[in-house]
Structures are given as structure tokens and as C-alpha cells.
Design a protein around this motif. Structure first.
Motif, PDB file in Angstrom:
ATOM      1  N   ASP A 348      76.298  -7.086  26.960  1.00 55.54           N
ATOM      2  CA  ASP A 348      76.960  -6.175  25.681  1.00 55.54           C
ATOM      3  C   ASP A 348      77.629  -5.178  25.948  1.00 55.54           C
ATOM      4  O   ASP A 348      77.311  -4.717  27.136  1.00 55.54           O
ATOM      5  N   ASP A 349      78.554  -4.706  25.032  1.00 55.61           N
ATOM      6  CA  ASP A 349      79.435  -3.552  25.297  1.00 55.61           C
ATOM      7  C   ASP A 349      78.483  -2.248  25.192  1.00 55.61           C
ATOM      8  O   ASP A 349      78.711  -1.415  25.986  1.00 55.61           O
ATOM      9  N   SER A 350      77.723  -2.362  24.228  1.00 52.46           N
ATOM     10  CA  SER A 350      76.813  -1.165  23.990  1.00 52.46           C
ATOM     11  C   SER A 350      75.502  -1.286  23.244  1.00 52.46           C
ATOM     12  O   SER A 350      75.532  -2.571  22.392  1.00 52.46           O
ATOM     13  N   ILE A 351      74.503  -0.644  22.976  1.00 51.73           N
ATOM     14  CA  ILE A 351      73.371  -0.656  22.052  1.00 51.73           C
ATOM     15  C   ILE A 351      73.263   0.488  21.378  1.00 51.73           C
ATOM     16  O   ILE A 351      73.302   1.649  21.758  1.00 51.73           O
ATOM     17  N   VAL A 352      73.590   0.510  20.189  1.00 53.64           N
ATOM     18  CA  VAL A 352      73.362   1.624  19.071  1.00 53.64           C
ATOM     19  C   VAL A 352      71.959   1.649  18.578  1.00 53.64           C
ATOM     20  O   VAL A 352      71.071   2.391  18.979  1.00 53.64           O
ATOM     21  N   ARG A 353      71.826   0.992  17.465  1.00 52.85           N
ATOM     22  CA  ARG A 353      70.537   0.857  16.889  1.00 52.85           C
ATOM     23  C   ARG A 353      69.596  -0.151  17.349  1.00 52.85           C
ATOM     24  O   ARG A 353      68.304   0.011  17.114  1.00 52.85           O
ATOM     25  N   GLY A 354      70.169  -1.040  18.058  1.00 49.55           N
ATOM     26  CA  GLY A 354      69.230  -2.192  18.707  1.00 49.55           C
ATOM     27  C   GLY A 354      68.805  -3.088  17.934  1.00 49.55           C
ATOM     28  O   GLY A 354      68.303  -4.296  18.254  1.00 49.55           O
ATOM     29  N   THR A 355      69.156  -3.327  16.614  1.00 54.50           N
ATOM     30  CA  THR A 355      68.788  -4.433  15.630  1.00 54.50           C
ATOM     31  C   THR A 355      69.434  -5.874  16.120  1.00 54.50           C
ATOM     32  O   THR A 355      68.782  -6.829  16.150  1.00 54.50           O
ATOM     33  N   THR A 356      70.687  -6.019  16.248  1.00 49.97           N
ATOM     34  CA  THR A 356      71.511  -6.984  16.776  1.00 49.97           C
ATOM     35  C   THR A 356      70.888  -7.620  18.026  1.00 49.97           C
ATOM     36  O   THR A 356      70.494  -8.760  18.305  1.00 49.97           O
ATOM     37  N   SER A 357      70.863  -6.523  18.944  1.00 53.54           N
ATOM     38  CA  SER A 357      70.576  -7.160  20.257  1.00 53.54           C
ATOM     39  C   SER A 357      69.064  -7.666  20.418  1.00 53.54           C
ATOM     40  O   SER A 357      68.857  -8.768  21.045  1.00 53.54           O
ATOM     41  N   ARG A 358      68.028  -7.036  19.785  1.00 53.05           N
ATOM     42  CA  ARG A 358      66.734  -7.478  19.650  1.00 53.05           C
ATOM     43  C   ARG A 358      66.584  -8.937  19.051  1.00 53.05           C
ATOM     44  O   ARG A 358      66.107  -9.977  19.638  1.00 53.05           O
ATOM     45  N   ARG A 359      67.589  -9.032  17.984  1.00 53.09           N
ATOM     46  CA  ARG A 359      67.412 -10.519  17.492  1.00 53.09           C
ATOM     47  C   ARG A 359      67.943 -11.499  18.141  1.00 53.09           C
ATOM     48  O   ARG A 359      67.645 -12.630  18.481  1.00 53.09           O
ATOM     49  N   ILE A 360      69.010 -11.104  18.860  1.00 51.44           N
ATOM     50  CA  ILE A 360      69.923 -12.077  19.758  1.00 51.44           C
ATOM     51  C   ILE A 360      68.947 -12.513  20.934  1.00 51.44           C
ATOM     52  O   ILE A 360      68.933 -13.796  21.171  1.00 51.44           O
ATOM     53  N   VAL A 361      68.469 -11.782  21.605  1.00 51.97           N
ATOM     54  CA  VAL A 361      67.169 -11.802  22.789  1.00 51.97           C
ATOM     55  C   VAL A 361      66.320 -13.063  21.980  1.00 51.97           C
ATOM     56  O   VAL A 361      66.062 -13.909  22.633  1.00 51.97           O
ATOM     57  N   GLN A 362      65.694 -12.627  21.063  1.00 49.42           N
ATOM     58  CA  GLN A 362      64.722 -13.601  20.415  1.00 49.42           C
ATOM     59  C   GLN A 362      65.542 -15.167  20.178  1.00 49.42           C
ATOM     60  O   GLN A 362      64.876 -15.903  20.616  1.00 49.42           O
ATOM     61  N   MET A 363      66.564 -15.171  19.785  1.00 54.40           N
ATOM     62  CA  MET A 363      67.042 -16.347  19.425  1.00 54.40           C
ATOM     63  C   MET A 363      67.520 -17.161  20.757  1.00 54.40           C
ATOM     64  O   MET A 363      67.094 -18.481  20.700  1.00 54.40           O
ATOM     65  N   ILE A 364      67.909 -16.109  21.831  1.00 53.49           N
ATOM     66  CA  ILE A 364      68.276 -17.293  22.909  1.00 53.49           C
ATOM     67  C   ILE A 364      66.704 -17.695  23.459  1.00 53.49           C
ATOM     68  O   ILE A 364      66.687 -18.932  24.194  1.00 53.49           O
ATOM     69  N   GLU A 371      64.696 -17.133  31.087  1.00 51.17           N
ATOM     70  CA  GLU A 371      64.624 -15.756  31.305  1.00 51.17           C
ATOM     71  C   GLU A 371      66.085 -15.125  30.544  1.00 51.17           C
ATOM     72  O   GLU A 371      67.016 -15.611  30.722  1.00 51.17           O
ATOM     73  N   VAL A 372      65.891 -13.868  30.091  1.00 46.07           N
ATOM     74  CA  VAL A 372      67.083 -13.021  29.465  1.00 46.07           C
ATOM     75  C   VAL A 372      67.175 -11.933  30.185  1.00 46.07           C
ATOM     76  O   VAL A 372      66.233 -11.061  29.825  1.00 46.07           O
ATOM     77  N   HIS A 373      68.271 -11.613  30.917  1.00 47.86           N
ATOM     78  CA  HIS A 373      68.463 -10.370  31.736  1.00 47.86           C
ATOM     79  C   HIS A 373      69.325  -9.500  31.010  1.00 47.86           C
ATOM     80  O   HIS A 373      70.708  -9.972  30.872  1.00 47.86           O
ATOM     81  N   MET A 374      69.251  -8.601  30.020  1.00 46.14           N
ATOM     82  CA  MET A 374      70.050  -7.873  29.405  1.00 46.14           C
ATOM     83  C   MET A 374      70.824  -6.985  30.205  1.00 46.14           C
ATOM     84  O   MET A 374      70.230  -6.112  31.018  1.00 46.14           O
ATOM     85  N   ARG A 375      72.082  -6.648  30.045  1.00 47.55           N
ATOM     86  CA  ARG A 375      72.879  -5.690  30.937  1.00 47.55           C
ATOM     87  C   ARG A 375      73.804  -5.154  29.761  1.00 47.55           C
ATOM     88  O   ARG A 375      74.448  -5.897  28.964  1.00 47.55           O
ATOM     89  N   VAL A 376      73.906  -3.887  29.760  1.00 51.49           N
ATOM     90  CA  VAL A 376      74.732  -3.114  28.766  1.00 51.49           C
ATOM     91  C   VAL A 376      76.043  -2.484  29.508  1.00 51.49           C
ATOM     92  O   VAL A 376      75.824  -1.604  30.189  1.00 51.49           O
ATOM     93  N   GLY A 377      77.201  -2.822  29.115  1.00 52.82           N
ATOM     94  CA  GLY A 377      78.470  -1.882  29.714  1.00 52.82           C
ATOM     95  C   GLY A 377      78.590  -0.516  29.315  1.00 52.82           C
ATOM     96  O   GLY A 377      80.017  -0.212  29.552  1.00 52.82           O
ATOM     97  N   SER A 378      77.694   0.218  28.836  1.00 49.16           N
ATOM     98  CA  SER A 378      77.949   1.479  28.639  1.00 49.16           C
ATOM     99  C   SER A 378      76.562   2.259  29.128  1.00 49.16           C
ATOM    100  O   SER A 378      75.469   1.528  28.732  1.00 49.16           O
ATOM    101  N   PRO A 379      76.600   3.617  29.032  1.00 46.91           N
ATOM    102  CA  PRO A 379      75.161   4.392  29.230  1.00 46.91           C
ATOM    103  C   PRO A 379      74.501   4.001  27.731  1.00 46.91           C
ATOM    104  O   PRO A 379      75.078   3.905  27.034  1.00 46.91           O
ATOM    105  N   PRO A 380      73.270   4.636  27.723  1.00 48.08           N
ATOM    106  CA  PRO A 380      72.411   4.723  26.563  1.00 48.08           C
ATOM    107  C   PRO A 380      73.080   5.733  25.618  1.00 48.08           C
ATOM    108  O   PRO A 380      73.524   6.865  26.079  1.00 48.08           O
ATOM    109  N   ILE A 381      73.207   5.470  24.390  1.00 40.72           N
ATOM    110  CA  ILE A 381      73.680   6.196  23.363  1.00 40.72           C
ATOM    111  C   ILE A 381      72.286   7.242  22.915  1.00 40.72           C
ATOM    112  O   ILE A 381      71.549   6.370  22.047  1.00 40.72           O
ATOM    113  N   ILE A 382      72.420   8.382  23.028  1.00 39.60           N
ATOM    114  CA  ILE A 382      71.442   9.219  22.997  1.00 39.60           C
ATOM    115  C   ILE A 382      71.533  10.254  21.803  1.00 39.60           C
ATOM    116  O   ILE A 382      70.541  10.787  21.368  1.00 39.60           O
TER     117      ILE A 382
END
Length: 457
Positions: A348-364, A371-382
Motif C-alpha cells: 500500500d502507498d501509506s497507512i493513516v488511520r489503519g481502518t482500511t488496511s486492517r479490514r483488507i488483511v482480514q479479507m485476504i 500469509e500476508v506480508h504488508m509493505r508500506v511505500g511511505s514512512p509511518p505517519i506520526i
């Protein structure tokens, strides 16, 4: 973010239609409202809630006929999502007609509004763009000169402000001295266009001329174009999120191909955080380019693990958390045949709130992935953004409140890795960029003074 357009064409019946097409090309920058204002002896405008195609019809173009036109697509940061905050804003003053479309966010909005109200000025909205409109009216009354008005405006504003404006029949574009938000100029037939991204120029079959430089204005009147330096700055602070997420991949911003930048982000990510997996997949659409770069660098095949419903908008820029959560299953669906029994690298390009990412990993996982190995194309948004991205508080940012390992557990992923800050800057450099970017959401260090925050100004 919002998208802005300013357009001049000698055919007054064609100009508003060209503006409409331009706004359609910038729809990804805002989906809550759209508006067009034109000048033909006086300013006419049409604004509405919804997508560009929902707001305008053929009859509107007849009513909006005029050679000088500006347009806007919005998603809200300052000012609620309602019709009175839709743009452009129009002001009639002693100095003439003014219309303003704004991409950005003012840090000193409340202070400026209080000062104007103390002078007796009346506001009809809670948008910072109305403050800009009122200030321009005030400065034009002082001296009816566009350059003077923009110089005075720049002295007053703190924050990000890329603008397209009508001063009677003059079309004006202006980019703040740090260049937070993009703005570029193109030639179209016998006219010109000023817009947030070059993809809007391409949509009209136009020819890209150049980016508007930070602190520069472009003035178009009666078919003549002039670039005027309004303010100087020794540094720039271009929003890094334009390259990570917001801009369309086919756009070029400040000489950098967004597609190339995202592809390089994926390649650097693959070198920094490889994974033992069967294939690479993307969270569509904004993660696709980085995922392709990751696959190329890692030597893994690229397959679609998720299919996007193209009729659902970008969930990150939906105004309510409840809407974002409800829209995930409507937005994407899993290709079960591709993921069942497989180990997947999900980019994914980024993770902001994490809502979408969490649900997508669950769906897969529910679809049978091993296995699902999540990789994010930006640093953590803090850290929150005060300059026009809807990330208002640290409380809503998952990486501001959890470690990477904690986030991995929340998502249910088998591994999770982010692109490093050094890797991000390396990727943009490889795409032809420099290092003068606003990185505040990634570092908590802000390029202009923000109350309660650390400033690198």
C-alpha cells in the motif's frame, strides 16, 4: 487537498466546458463539492455538493459562458462539508468582482477572521477561503493592483495556499512561497490553463508550459500571460504526500514524474524489506505503482489479489470515519483464486488511520491466503497535518500511538514493514526531485510556526 483550475479561452461558450473537463481530471483531489465561476461583465457561478458530473449539466454551461473561468473540487479541512463552504467564493467590492478557489489550509485562520470581524466584515461560512476573499477585497480597495493585493495577502497568511482567482476578467494563479501545493500552467488552443496537476492539461490536449514557482503568480488577461514574483523564500516545503498518495500517477509535479517516484519507492522498499512470498499484490489503486516497483526489484511476480470497484471514491478522503469503515467491502474485493494457499506481499502507498488496511488483511486471510506480508511505500505517519490534508490529530493516526509490531498484530499480518524516511527521499531523488519537502506528518517538525509544535523554520 482540493483541486483548482483557472482558464482563459477566447470562446466564452467553450471555456466553462473546458474547465469542467479539467475538474473532472482532478476529481481525485476532492469529491465532496465542485464549483465553477466565470466572468462576463459580472461573475456568474454554480456550486454544488457531490462529484463534478453530479453538479453540472449542459444548461449550466450556457449560464456560465465567459472567457475567464475558475473552478474547484473540494474535500473539507477547515469548514464543514456543506454547500455554503463549496468554492469558488465570490466577493463584490468597490474594487470589482473577485472569485477565489483555494487548495491548502491557513494556520492563522482564526486570528485573521477575528481581525476582519473587528473591522466590521461579515462572514457567511466557516471556511478559511472566505478569509482570503475578504482580505483580497480589502487590499484591492487600498490599491487596485493585482500584484499589490497578492503581496499584501502573502504578508498576512501563514500556512499553505495555492489559489486560482478572478479579478474581474483577469485569471490569476498564485502559489505560496514554500510551494506546499502544486500548480502548473499549460497552453490550450488560443488560451491558457492554470491547474493543480498536469494531468488536467493533458485531458484538454494542451501543452505543458511549466510549474508555477513557489511565491510566484501567473496573470492571464485578454490572452496575454505574465509571470510575476510576489515573494521570495530560501527554502521550499512541497507536500510529500502529493508523491506518496494524492496526485494522479500520470502527473508531473515540479519536474518529478509521480509514477516514477512511486515506482522507485516500491523498489527501495523491496531492497529495505524483502519478503519470502509467492507474489506481490497491491491495495488498489494508489498502491499499484509502488507494488509494481517492488515486484520488479524483488523478482517476484505481480498479480491482482484485490479488485477495486471503480465507482467508489477514495475512502481516505471521506469526511467521516463511519463512512470509511462501511465502504471498505464496497471498495475492494479479493480474487480468491489468486490468494488461496499463497503467501502474498501486499503493498500500500501509506497507512493513516489503519481502518482500511486492517479490514483488507482480514479479507485476504478469510479468502484462504497462507500469509500476508504488508509493505508500506511511505514512512509511518506520526503527526497531524495543518496544511490541507485531513489528518487532524495524533489520536487518529495509528502509527502515532502504536509500534510497528503492535500495528502488525492489529492488522493480523504475518509481517509489516514501512519505507524508511531516507528511502523515501532517495526514491524521489532517483525520480529527479530534490530534498525540499514538507515532511511534518512523518517527522513532527513543521516548516512554518504551528502552536504547540516543533518548527524547522
Amino acid at each position: 487537498m482540493c483541486g483548482v483550475v483557472g482558464l482563459y479561452h477566447p470562446n466564452g461558450e467553450l471555456a466553462p466546458r473546458l474547465t469542467y473537463y479539467s475538474l473532472f481530471s482532478l476529481q481525485h483531489r476532492g469529491q465532496e463539492s465542485a464549483g465553477i465561476a466565470s466572468f462576463d461583465n459580472h461573475i456568474r457561478q454554480k456550486r454544488g455538493m457531490g462529484l463534478v458530473t453530479e453538479v453540472f449539466n449542459d444548461e449550466d454551461f450556457e449560464l456560465l459562458a465567459g472567457r475567464s473561468v475558475i473552478g474547484h473540487v473540494r474535500y473539507s479541512t477547515t469548514g464543514k462539508s456543506k454547500l455554503e463552504n463549496a468554492q469558488p467564493f465570490v466577493v463584490k467590492s468597490k474594487a470589482g468582482y473577485i472569485a477565489v478557489a483555494h487548495n491548502g489550509n491557513l494556520v492563522n485562520y482564526v486570528q485573521l477572521r477575528n481581525e476582519l470581524e473587528n473591522e466590521g466584515r461579515v462572514f457567511t461560512t466557516n471556511s478559511d477561503t472566505e478569509v482570503i476573499s475578504q482580505l483580497l477585497s480589502k487590499f484591492l480597495i487600498e490599491k487596485k493592483d493585482i500584484t499589490h493585493a497578492l503581496e499584501r495577502l502573502n504578508e498576512s497568511l501563514v500556512g499553505s495556499y495555492t489559489l486560482t482567482m478572478l479579478f474581474d476578467d483577469a485569471v490569476v494563479g498564485f502559489r505560496d512561497p514554500l510551494g506546499f501545493k502544486p500548480l502548473c500552467v499549460g497552453r490550450i488552443d488560443e488560451g491558457y490553463i492554470v491547474c493543480s496537476e498536469s494531468c488536467a492539461i493533458d485531458a484538454l490536449g494542451g501543452k505543458f508550459i511549466r510549474d508555477v514557482k513557489p511565491g510566484e503568480a501567473v496573470i492571464i488577461r485578454d490572452g496575454d500571460i505574465e509571470f510575476v514574483k510576489i515573494a521570495e523564500s530560501e527554502r521550499k516545503a512541497v507536500c510529500i504526500f502529493e508523491y506518496i498518495y494524492f496526485a494522479r500517477p500520470d502527473s508531473i509535479i515540479d519536474g518529478v514524474s509521480v509514477y516514477r517516484a512511486r515506482s522507485e519507492m516500491g523498489k527501495v522498499l523491496a531492497r529495505e524489506s524483502p519478503a519470502d512470498a509467492d507474489f506481490v499484490s497491491a491495495v488498489p489503486d494508489s498502491g499499484i505503482t509502488a507494488a509494481i516497483g517492488y515486484a520488479q526489484e524483488s523478482g517476484l511476480p505481480y498479480f491482482e489479489g484485490l479488485i477495486k470497484n471503480r465507482y467508489v471514491g477514495r475512502t481516505f478522503i471521506m469526511p467521516a470515519q463511519s463512512l470509511r469503515e462501511a465502504s471498505v467491502r464496497l471498495k475492494v474485493n479479493v480474487v480468491r483464486e489468486n490468494v488461496k494457499g499463497k503467501s502474498v506481499v501486499l503493498v500500500d502507498d501509506s497507512i493513516v488511520r489503519g481502518t482500511t488496511s486492517r479490514r483488507i488483511v482480514q479479507m485476504i486471510k478469510e479468502a484462504g491466503a497462507k500469509e500476508v506480508h504488508m509493505r508500506v511505500g511511505s514512512p509511518p505517519i506520526i503527526a497531524p497535518c495543518y496544511f490541507g490534508i485531513d489528518m487532524k490529530s495524533r489520536e487518529e493516526l495509528i502509527a502515532a500511538n502504536h509500534t510497528v509490531e503492535e500495528i502488525r498484530e492489529i492488522f493480523g499480518a504475518d509481517s509489516l514493514a514501512y519505507l524508511s524516511l531516507e528511502g523515501l527521499l532517495e526514491a524521489i531523488k532517483r525520480a529527479g526531485g530534490g530534498r525540499d519537502y514538507c515532511l511534518a506528518c512523518l517527522t513532527s517538525r513543521y516548516p512554518v510556526p504551528v502552536p504547540g509544535e516543533e518548527c524547522v523554520c
